[in-house]
Design a protein around this motif. Sequence first.
Motif, PDB file in Angstrom:
ATOM      1  N   GLU A   1      32.734-116.422  -3.799  1.00  0.00           N
ATOM      2  CA  GLU A   1      33.399-117.661  -4.205  1.00  0.00           C
ATOM      3  C   GLU A   1      34.153-117.493  -5.519  1.00  0.00           C
ATOM      4  O   GLU A   1      35.133-118.192  -5.776  1.00  0.00           O
ATOM      5  CB  GLU A   1      32.384-118.796  -4.318  1.00  0.00           C
ATOM      6  N   THR A   2      33.702-116.578  -6.346  1.00  0.00           N
ATOM      7  CA  THR A   2      34.395-116.289  -7.605  1.00  0.00           C
ATOM      8  C   THR A   2      35.364-115.133  -7.449  1.00  0.00           C
ATOM      9  O   THR A   2      36.487-115.156  -7.971  1.00  0.00           O
ATOM     10  CB  THR A   2      33.366-115.951  -8.706  1.00  0.00           C
ATOM     11  N   CYS A   3      34.929-114.123  -6.720  1.00  0.00           N
ATOM     12  CA  CYS A   3      35.716-112.893  -6.609  1.00  0.00           C
ATOM     13  C   CYS A   3      37.012-113.120  -5.829  1.00  0.00           C
ATOM     14  O   CYS A   3      38.065-112.596  -6.206  1.00  0.00           O
ATOM     15  CB  CYS A   3      34.865-111.822  -5.930  1.00  0.00           C
ATOM     16  N   ALA A   4      36.940-113.892  -4.754  1.00  0.00           N
ATOM     17  CA  ALA A   4      38.121-114.079  -3.911  1.00  0.00           C
ATOM     18  C   ALA A   4      39.291-114.700  -4.674  1.00  0.00           C
ATOM     19  O   ALA A   4      40.406-114.154  -4.655  1.00  0.00           O
ATOM     20  CB  ALA A   4      37.766-114.901  -2.679  1.00  0.00           C
TER      21      ALA A   4
ATOM     22  N   LEU B   1      45.862-105.761   0.285  1.00  0.00           N
ATOM     23  CA  LEU B   1      44.439-106.103   0.254  1.00  0.00           C
ATOM     24  C   LEU B   1      43.813-105.650   1.564  1.00  0.00           C
ATOM     25  O   LEU B   1      44.102-106.185   2.632  1.00  0.00           O
ATOM     26  CB  LEU B   1      44.231-107.607   0.069  1.00  0.00           C
ATOM     27  N   VAL B   2      42.958-104.646   1.472  1.00  0.00           N
ATOM     28  CA  VAL B   2      42.249-104.113   2.636  1.00  0.00           C
ATOM     29  C   VAL B   2      40.759-104.241   2.363  1.00  0.00           C
ATOM     30  O   VAL B   2      40.278-103.799   1.310  1.00  0.00           O
ATOM     31  CB  VAL B   2      42.621-102.644   2.903  1.00  0.00           C
ATOM     32  N   THR B   3      40.041-104.846   3.301  1.00  0.00           N
ATOM     33  CA  THR B   3      38.606-105.055   3.110  1.00  0.00           C
ATOM     34  C   THR B   3      37.828-104.362   4.214  1.00  0.00           C
ATOM     35  O   THR B   3      38.024-104.637   5.399  1.00  0.00           O
ATOM     36  CB  THR B   3      38.251-106.553   3.110  1.00  0.00           C
TER      37      THR B   3
ATOM     38  N   PRO C   1      34.416-110.667   4.814  1.00  0.00           N
ATOM     39  CA  PRO C   1      35.790-110.646   4.298  1.00  0.00           C
ATOM     40  C   PRO C   1      35.941-111.573   3.098  1.00  0.00           C
ATOM     41  O   PRO C   1      35.140-112.477   2.870  1.00  0.00           O
ATOM     42  CB  PRO C   1      36.618-111.148   5.493  1.00  0.00           C
ATOM     43  N   LEU C   2      37.030-111.363   2.363  1.00  0.00           N
ATOM     44  CA  LEU C   2      37.365-112.258   1.257  1.00  0.00           C
ATOM     45  C   LEU C   2      38.083-113.510   1.756  1.00  0.00           C
ATOM     46  O   LEU C   2      38.111-114.531   1.079  1.00  0.00           O
ATOM     47  CB  LEU C   2      38.262-111.523   0.254  1.00  0.00           C
ATOM     48  N   ARG C   3      38.687-113.419   2.942  1.00  0.00           N
ATOM     49  CA  ARG C   3      39.406-114.537   3.559  1.00  0.00           C
ATOM     50  C   ARG C   3      40.582-114.994   2.703  1.00  0.00           C
ATOM     51  O   ARG C   3      40.737-116.169   2.382  1.00  0.00           O
ATOM     52  CB  ARG C   3      38.458-115.702   3.856  1.00  0.00           C
TER      53      ARG C   3
ATOM     54  N   ASP D   1      44.922-114.701   2.123  1.00  0.00           N
ATOM     55  CA  ASP D   1      46.166-114.437   2.842  1.00  0.00           C
ATOM     56  C   ASP D   1      46.571-112.976   2.683  1.00  0.00           C
ATOM     57  O   ASP D   1      46.506-112.415   1.584  1.00  0.00           O
ATOM     58  CB  ASP D   1      47.289-115.335   2.312  1.00  0.00           C
ATOM     59  N   GLY D   2      47.004-112.382   3.774  1.00  0.00           N
ATOM     60  CA  GLY D   2      47.460-111.003   3.736  1.00  0.00           C
ATOM     61  C   GLY D   2      46.360-109.971   3.787  1.00  0.00           C
ATOM     62  O   GLY D   2      46.642-108.768   3.744  1.00  0.00           O
ATOM     63  N   GLU D   3      45.103-110.400   3.901  1.00  0.00           N
ATOM     64  CA  GLU D   3      43.981-109.465   3.927  1.00  0.00           C
ATOM     65  C   GLU D   3      43.936-108.730   5.269  1.00  0.00           C
ATOM     66  O   GLU D   3      43.997-109.336   6.329  1.00  0.00           O
ATOM     67  CB  GLU D   3      42.672-110.216   3.710  1.00  0.00           C
ATOM     68  N   ALA D   4      43.828-107.419   5.217  1.00  0.00           N
ATOM     69  CA  ALA D   4      43.600-106.602   6.412  1.00  0.00           C
ATOM     70  C   ALA D   4      42.121-106.254   6.448  1.00  0.00           C
ATOM     71  O   ALA D   4      41.612-105.576   5.547  1.00  0.00           O
ATOM     72  CB  ALA D   4      44.449-105.341   6.373  1.00  0.00           C
ATOM     73  N   VAL D   5      41.433-106.730   7.453  1.00  0.00           N
ATOM     74  CA  VAL D   5      39.986-106.526   7.560  1.00  0.00           C
ATOM     75  C   VAL D   5      39.718-105.378   8.519  1.00  0.00           C
ATOM     76  O   VAL D   5      40.186-105.382   9.660  1.00  0.00           O
ATOM     77  CB  VAL D   5      39.285-107.808   8.044  1.00  0.00           C
ATOM     78  N   LEU D   6      38.959-104.391   8.055  1.00  0.00           N
ATOM     79  CA  LEU D   6      38.577-103.247   8.877  1.00  0.00           C
ATOM     80  C   LEU D   6      37.065-103.253   9.055  1.00  0.00           C
ATOM     81  O   LEU D   6      36.320-102.876   8.146  1.00  0.00           O
ATOM     82  CB  LEU D   6      39.010-101.933   8.219  1.00  0.00           C
TER      83      LEU D   6
END
Length: 725
Positions: A133-136, A46-48, A158-160, A162-167
């Motif tokens: 709130e729905t998408c995450a 998961l990359v955001t 961000p989606l916030r 676990d495991g999300e890499a935020v760029l």
Amino acid sequence: MRDHGPGDPDRLPPPAPCGLPAEVNGFVGRAGELAAAARALETSRLVTLVGPGGIGKTRLAVRAAAAQQNRYADGARLAELSLVRDPRLVAHALLGALGVTDHTGRPARDVLLRHLAGRRLLLVVDGFEHLVETCAPLLRDVLRHAPGVAVLAAGRRPLRLDGEAVLPLGPMTPQDAALLFTARAAGTGRWAREDPALVRELCRRLDGVPLALELAAGRLPALTLEQLLDRMDDRFGLLTCGVRGALPRHRTLRTAVGWSHELCTPAERLLWARLSVFAGDFDLEAVEYVCSGPDLPAGSVLDVLGELIAQSVVTRAESAGGARYRMLDTVRAYGAEWLAELGDAERLRSRHRDWYMGLATWCELEWFGPRQADVAACTDSALPNLRAAVEVCLERPDEAHLGQHLVGTLWFYWAGCGRLSEGRHWLDRVLAHETRYPDARLKALWVLGYVAVLQGDAAAAAAALHECGEGAEAGENVLAGAYATHRKGCLALLSDDVPRAERLLRSALADYDRVGELNSNVLMGQVELAMALVFQDRLDAAVEVCEEVREVCETFGELWTRAYALYVLAYAAWAAGEHARARALLTECITVDHRFNDLVGLALAIELLALVTASEGDPAEAAVLQGAAAPVWDSVGVAVFGSVHFAAPREMCARRAAEQLGARRYEECVETGRALPLDAAVRRALTAPERVRVFRARQRTGPPASPDTREPAGLPTGNGGETAG
């Protein structure tokens, strides 16, 4: 794989050659960001990509997915959610992006998870922020149930998960921004090669925001670049009429930014509006003071600010002084419109002005102490806001005295941190206003006199200091009178009237002592007295004064004035034939001057070092150092203030070097030094001992060598050097 009927929702239609939209115009720049996205997808499922409206998240996400899709057996698919308003339709939108139709009546979430369970797919989810709130939780379930699926998301927050890499995605580099604008402008059919400087200025004014650049290019059939720049104050009215077929949020700059505004809570919108009074970077303490109130308690500001950061309205960066925040100019301008609508702009501007007046006062006090480097960095960072604070004072005739006080308080920055020209600009402006507060004017006058002296503008300095002296006497302001007398002594010193300089400086120091004044100015007065003694061949007395100054500076942790004391001590050491000691003292001096960007002190020290180098027997290197000092003087004003005494080291060095090298080679060496950028000139000076050693070795083994023009490695550059002692 089993055969599926045409209505089976588990069946993914054979992928098209590319499951992503084709680019209709060329992709420009962003090589670093594309590489970062590729690296992130190698380690995270998961990359955001997050950033403000119009920053280019969608284009980058699609481009990155196209580059990576061959790693996935089922390719890549784009799900565009910005047009989805009902949260209950998110799963349906994702199924639609995958080409899945469902006639079974089962919950769309279950169909989606079942469909993706065995796939190896890169799913690009764009424009999800209003449905987070729905998408995450839905994407969290996708990642849990479909281990072969990776998600590349693009949104304003961000989606916030676990495991999300935020760029975080910021503005384009100036080079990429100019390339993008030029490329899009060429497509208008009315583009001719324009002045590159105008293109760079337009890109700067538009923050390097791709959407703004593309909309601006779209105006070129009707407007010239000059007209675009002239109309930039109304950027939201100007930058409209996006490309047909573009997403609604991308058709005008206002709707791109307004989309973010719609997603904010009332408290977030209020803070956004109030933050618009800041120019450039700001810190949390400033926000809590300026923006808090009964409707936004100080204790809640951090949480609200955090949400604006999460939504890419505000960006956060680390600096030497801690966390700093800022908004793009376009985002700030949108907030300013809302602040004006609220009728609260003038009150907020006053609070902003008050905060930065307090900050300037704190910096002036802390300048005399061990935190000088921190004060210099703090003032550098706050400069855009300090400018804005002065502008507020000048817009209000009854507050012009506050502007005089503020600009005068920053004397240490103008004189000590390489800002003479800007200081002169503000001093001239604030002193053009008459006020009923003489003390503020007197302070600005002596600071103007000081700055003008250092610029070699004797007439302006004399006029300002004369007015300050008369006003101080009339108002019985002993301290302002002492500063006026002190700076008159400086003017006499630089004008080569040395006996008068000594009298004035001694008088000022006596007045400082009488009122209990002790700070960097007072110590600098002692150093200037020592210079007057040197110019009268009283070296022992000059050394005694500077050793006392050095001791006080070391007690208080003061570096800036200490560097000038070291300069005088180095001159005395050179005069005594102690070349190694002179060089060591000048090395400390140059390091400190460069750290604070004090160009006057730096130029003096490099020229004296050139004389020491010539005395050590290396005329070529001495000539290079002389040349290196010349551009520094050009950026200050008159070289060595036009003073015969201050020019003596230069003249002695030039005479010695030219005699030994010959006129032609001497000029070649000088030009070598003149071509060096400032940081390179400092590195050259700090490595001079090694160069002298090499020179002497070559003298013993062969013919004289030409000056070495190679850059040394591993030495400090602009404002980053460590000081010794």
